[in-house]
Design an enzyme around this catalytic site. Structure first.
Site, PDB file in Angstrom:
ATOM      1  N   GLU A 136       9.470   1.797   5.000  1.00 11.86           N
ATOM      2  CA  GLU A 136       7.769   1.757   4.429  1.00 11.86           C
ATOM      3  C   GLU A 136       7.448   3.096   4.612  1.00 11.86           C
ATOM      4  O   GLU A 136       7.328   3.518   6.169  1.00 11.86           O
ATOM      5  CB  GLU A 136       7.530   0.426   5.067  1.00 11.86           C
ATOM      6  CG  GLU A 136       7.970  -0.614   4.103  1.00 11.86           C
ATOM      7  CD  GLU A 136       6.536  -0.319   3.654  1.00 11.86           C
ATOM      8  OE1 GLU A 136       5.965   0.648   2.848  1.00 11.86           O
ATOM      9  OE2 GLU A 136       6.094  -2.036   2.431  1.00 11.86           O
ATOM     10  N   ASP A 145       1.600  -3.733   8.426  1.00  9.97           N
ATOM     11  CA  ASP A 145       0.274  -4.069   8.616  1.00  9.97           C
ATOM     12  C   ASP A 145       0.953  -5.884   8.873  1.00  9.97           C
ATOM     13  O   ASP A 145       0.965  -6.374  10.032  1.00  9.97           O
ATOM     14  CB  ASP A 145      -0.441  -4.067   6.931  1.00  9.97           C
ATOM     15  CG  ASP A 145      -1.797  -4.862   7.556  1.00  9.97           C
ATOM     16  OD1 ASP A 145      -2.131  -4.606   8.296  1.00  9.97           O
ATOM     17  OD2 ASP A 145      -2.601  -3.959   6.522  1.00  9.97           O
TER      18      ASP A 145
HETATM   19  P1  IMP Z   1       1.768  -6.433   4.796  1.00  8.92           P
HETATM   20  O1  IMP Z   1       2.366  -6.562   4.052  1.00  8.92           O
HETATM   21  O2  IMP Z   1       0.580  -6.908   5.289  1.00  8.92           O
HETATM   22  O3  IMP Z   1       2.097  -5.509   6.045  1.00  8.92           O
HETATM   23  O4  IMP Z   1       1.305  -4.484   4.056  1.00  8.92           O
HETATM   24  C1  IMP Z   1       2.324  -4.154   3.742  1.00  8.92           C
HETATM   25  C2  IMP Z   1       1.859  -2.721   2.350  1.00  8.92           C
HETATM   26  O5  IMP Z   1       0.158  -2.798   2.263  1.00  8.92           O
HETATM   27  C3  IMP Z   1       2.277  -1.549   2.308  1.00  8.92           C
HETATM   28  O6  IMP Z   1       3.836  -1.478   1.781  1.00  8.92           O
HETATM   29  C4  IMP Z   1       0.963  -0.965   2.358  1.00  8.92           C
HETATM   30  O7  IMP Z   1       1.465  -0.677   1.116  1.00  8.92           O
HETATM   31  C5  IMP Z   1      -0.402  -1.467   2.145  1.00  8.92           C
HETATM   32  N1  IMP Z   1      -1.086  -0.779   3.051  1.00  8.92           N
HETATM   33  C6  IMP Z   1      -0.730  -1.653   4.586  1.00  8.92           C
HETATM   34  N2  IMP Z   1      -2.294  -1.825   5.194  1.00  8.92           N
HETATM   35  C7  IMP Z   1      -2.248  -0.480   4.709  1.00  8.92           C
HETATM   36  C8  IMP Z   1      -3.430   0.581   4.815  1.00  8.92           C
HETATM   37  O8  IMP Z   1      -4.309   0.436   6.016  1.00  8.92           O
HETATM   38  N3  IMP Z   1      -3.718   1.802   3.839  1.00  8.92           N
HETATM   39  C9  IMP Z   1      -2.684   1.950   2.530  1.00  8.92           C
HETATM   40  N4  IMP Z   1      -1.667   0.746   2.745  1.00  8.92           N
HETATM   41  C10 IMP Z   1      -1.469   0.010   3.589  1.00  8.92           C
HETATM   42 MG    MG Z   2       3.638  -0.097   0.281  1.00  4.49          MG
END
Ligand code: IMP
Ligand code: MG
Length: 169
Positions: free
Chosen positions: A92, A96
């Protein structure tokens, strides 16, 4: 854009992660599964550091609009290989809230792989909503919106060599 992590530091850290993977997967034949689109550049550079027999595949996932996590995860492109009894390393760009990786792990488990490890270049620890096990972490970063080196803001900036913080003006 303010630079968060320089190209050279990214390269150096990826070499270290590659060495760890080579030790952990000695005598194994892992499959690196890159989460599209953000992880394509990281996967390419990481792959070059791996010297055990390795295969790759990709999973297309969509979960973001703008800089806010929608919480809705959707597979836009599925794997092309059978992962039953395989050792999977999910690659990945960034974790986040943890929702995306949590969804992917649960989905992949139903296909009966031998093991699943997660390798993320960036980790926003303080943003975690769902606990997810991370085996390899490149860098822990604060809760900023990161762009560059594969990471996008609305599909732009993936081409940047350094990782930076997106400043909306
Ligand atoms: P999560 O589901 O909130 O953990 O987000 C994960 C996905 O969101 C990652 O695979 C990224 O594609 C996108 N993402 C999360 N934070 C960022 C960031 O700071 N910059 C760019 N993409 C992000
Ligand atoms: Mg992603």
């Amino acid at each position: 854009m303010n630079i968060l992590i320089k190209e050279d530091d990214i390269k150096k850290r990826i070499k270290e992660i590659g060495r760890e993977i080579n030790i952990d997967y000695k005598n194994k034949n892992p499959v690196l599964i890159g989460v599209l689109k953000g992880a394509f550049m990281f996967l390419a550079d990481l792959l070059k550091e791996i010297d055990v027999p390795v295969e790759i595949d990709f999973l297309g996932i969509s979960s973001y609009t703008g800089t806010q996590s929608s919480g809705v995860v959707r597979i836009t492109q599925d794997l092309s290989i059978n992962i039953e009894d395989r050792d999977i390393i999910l690659v990945e760009d960034i974790v986040d809230s943890g929702r995306t990786i949590d969804y992917i792990i649960k989905n992949l488990r139903t296909r009966n792989p031998r093991s699943i490890a997660v390798c993320t270049l960036l980790n926003k620890k303080d943003a975690r909503v769902v606990e997810v096990p991370l085996t390899y972490v490149g860098f822990n970063i604060p809760r900023v919106f990161a762009i560059g080196y594969g990471l996008d803001y609305e599909n732009k900036f993936r081409n940047l060599r350094n990782i930076g913080v997106y400043n909306a003006q």
